[in-house]
Design a protein around this motif. Structure first.
Motif, PDB file in Angstrom:
ATOM      1  N   ILE A  22      -6.306 -15.374  21.921  1.00 48.76           N
ATOM      2  CA  ILE A  22      -6.705 -16.596  22.627  1.00 48.76           C
ATOM      3  C   ILE A  22      -6.684 -16.380  24.133  1.00 48.76           C
ATOM      4  CG2 ILE A  22      -5.955 -18.951  23.162  1.00 48.76           C
ATOM      5  CD1 ILE A  22      -5.230 -19.242  20.212  1.00 48.76           C
ATOM      6  N   VAL A  26     -10.028 -16.886  26.396  1.00 48.30           N
ATOM      7  CA  VAL A  26     -10.031 -17.856  27.488  1.00 48.30           C
ATOM      8  C   VAL A  26     -10.272 -17.154  28.818  1.00 48.30           C
ATOM      9  CG1 VAL A  26      -8.572 -19.465  28.787  1.00 48.30           C
ATOM     10  CG2 VAL A  26      -8.638 -19.575  26.302  1.00 48.30           C
ATOM     11  N   SER A  27      -9.647 -15.997  29.018  1.00 46.60           N
ATOM     12  CA  SER A  27      -9.850 -15.295  30.284  1.00 46.60           C
ATOM     13  C   SER A  27     -11.252 -14.715  30.398  1.00 46.60           C
ATOM     14  CB  SER A  27      -8.802 -14.194  30.453  1.00 46.60           C
ATOM     15  OG  SER A  27      -8.998 -13.181  29.495  1.00 46.60           O
ATOM     16  N   SER A  33      -8.313 -18.114  35.234  1.00 46.10           N
ATOM     17  CA  SER A  33      -7.571 -19.313  34.843  1.00 46.10           C
ATOM     18  C   SER A  33      -6.190 -18.984  34.273  1.00 46.10           C
ATOM     19  CB  SER A  33      -8.365 -20.111  33.813  1.00 46.10           C
ATOM     20  OG  SER A  33      -8.541 -19.350  32.642  1.00 46.10           O
ATOM     21  N   ILE A  34      -6.056 -17.859  33.589  1.00 48.27           N
ATOM     22  CA  ILE A  34      -4.768 -17.517  32.987  1.00 48.27           C
ATOM     23  C   ILE A  34      -4.029 -16.482  33.820  1.00 48.27           C
ATOM     24  CG2 ILE A  34      -3.661 -16.450  31.004  1.00 48.27           C
ATOM     25  CD1 ILE A  34      -5.677 -17.728  29.244  1.00 48.27           C
TER      26      ILE A  34
END
Length: 76
Positions: A22, A26-27, A33-34
């Motif tokens: 995940i 997402v990255s 963002s992470i």
């Protein structure tokens, strides 16, 4: 392998695999963002976590159970 140990290895490796996957997805869609402005070491680390977790998952699912009551396939 003891069933309780096998269960917890399964739970921990599935959790590690899912969380690392995940984080990578997402990255990939939302860069920065992470990991923020991290270098490639953060991405390589999360890939290694996912691969090690998947390796532990496969190993724990394929490991033999050593129980004294059951005879192995080669026992006569």
């Amino acid at each position: 392998m003891d069933p309780a140990v096998r269960f917890w290895l399964l739970v921990l490796s599935v959790a590690g695999t899912i969380s690392a996957s995940i984080m990578l997805v997402v990255s990939a869609f939302l860069p920065g963002s992470i990991f923020g402005e991290a270098d490639t070491l953060a991405y390589v680390g999360s890939v290694l976590v996912a691969l090690v977790s998947m390796g532990v998952l496969v190993w724990s699912l394929t490991a033999e159970t050593n129980s004294s009551g059951a005879a192995g396939p080669r026992a006569r």
